[in-house]
Design a protein around this motif. Structure first.
Motif: not given
Length: 336
Positions: A29-31, A46-47, A184
């Protein structure tokens, strides 16, 4: 210039890795949130940094251990999260909430009273979902000193203080991983769009001193224009990279391929502004046309703007990584 091995940090890119592990849904989902089907970055939301790693680790009941040896020492940790999936608990009478405590394990015995308290949270008993805990400081310490990494213990208790096993899985949920460590980070590599080499001021139009030379050369080249018209000038063309055909589909999750584009065509004199020529290329073109030097070859059609793409893939430890790689797509072409 770095080669593929250095860029991807994988020793053998021709390997045909086949993993039975599935990528966590939250990583997929993040991708999808930050990149399109071509890998092109569409949102920074989100990054944090240019790398996101998810470690599945080893879990036994409430104890969770994550091997962080694949984390590179030249990376800077921006944020670390412990993501724990809480299942809906069975009926517990008059109780509607329970407490979750996180502890850092201090030695090989995962007992909460022998660990450092990290965080506590009060949660509804009859709901389920992911809980995210910020453990940046602790993970940074683990990375700097691997000997301190003994894992995490999740302790669940009723408000009255009675412990219970929250790792009990409901029917049909057995075998699912319920804990991940997500880091991250930033490896210090540039992750931005390169500025174009072309400045918008071509030397043949901005320097009056060269106008007589340009006029002379244009006259010399007059008879070659018919030949030049038959040759396509410098432009961007499609170049689709299929990761399956290369043999990388075993470890690259998304995208399945992408359009890298290529630059093709000639750079004939005079180099108009549409060819995005640099001043150096313009002078070289004049020298070549007048045959003033054997070393002054014709300018070449090459990328002058490069864009990054995002890849979601399994690393050597089968951890899922989302990383932005620079200089992967030719954004535009020019004569250089």
């Amino acid at each position: 210039m770095r080669n593929w091995n250095e860029i991807f940090q994988i020793e053998d890119l021709t390997r045909s890795v086949q993993t039975h592990r599935k990528a966590p849904r939250f990583m997929m989902e993040l991708y999808d949130a930050v990149a399109d089907s071509n890998g092109t970055l569409k949102s920074m939301k989100g990054l944090k940094g240019n790398i996101v790693r998810s470690f599945e680790g080893q879990s036994s009941g409430s104890y969770h251990f994550f091997n962080l040896t694949s984390f590179r020492p030249d990376e800077r940790v921006i944020r670390a999260e412990f993501r724990w999936f809480r299942h809906q608990q069975p009926f517990m009478g008059r109780h509607h909430f329970y407490k979750v405590d996180l502890y850092e394990v201090m030695d090989s015995r995962p007992k909460p009273w022998r660990g450092n308290f990290i965080s506590s949270r009060l949660l509804p008993i009859y709901t389920k979902g992911w809980e995210v805990f910020n453990i940046t400081q602790m993970v940074t310490k683990w990375i700097l000193n691997s000997g301190t990494n003994n894992g995490i213990v999740v302790v669940t208790a009723l408000p009255a203080g009675d412990w219970f096993d929250s790792s009990i899985q409901m029917k049909g949920q057995s075998g699912q991983t319920n804990a991940y460590l997500v880091i991250y980070s930033d490896d210090g590599q540039k992750h931005y769009q390169h500025p174009p080499f072309y400045t918008g001021q071509n030397i043949t139009t901005s320097l009056k001193l060269l106008e007589p030379i340009a006029s002379s050369v244009e006259s010399t080249m007059h008879n070659r224009r018919s030949v030049r018209a038959l040759t396509s000038t410098c432009q961007r063309t499609n170049l689709y990279v299929d990761f399956t055909k290369i043999g990388w589909s075993g470890w690259i999750i998304s995208p399945r391929g992408y359009n890298a584009y290529s630059c093709a065509g000639s750079c004939p004199f005079p180099l108009g502004e549409g060819l995005r020529a640099t001043n150096h290329a313009t002078v070289r073109s004049i020298m070549n046309a007048l045959k003033l030097s054997q070393e002054a070859g014709r300018p070449c059609c090459v990328p002058d703007v490069l864009h990054p793409i995002s890849l979601l893939y399994f690393d050597d430890e089968e951890n899922v990584v989302l990383k932005q790689y620079d200089d992967m797509v030719a954004g535009s072409c020019g004569c250089h």
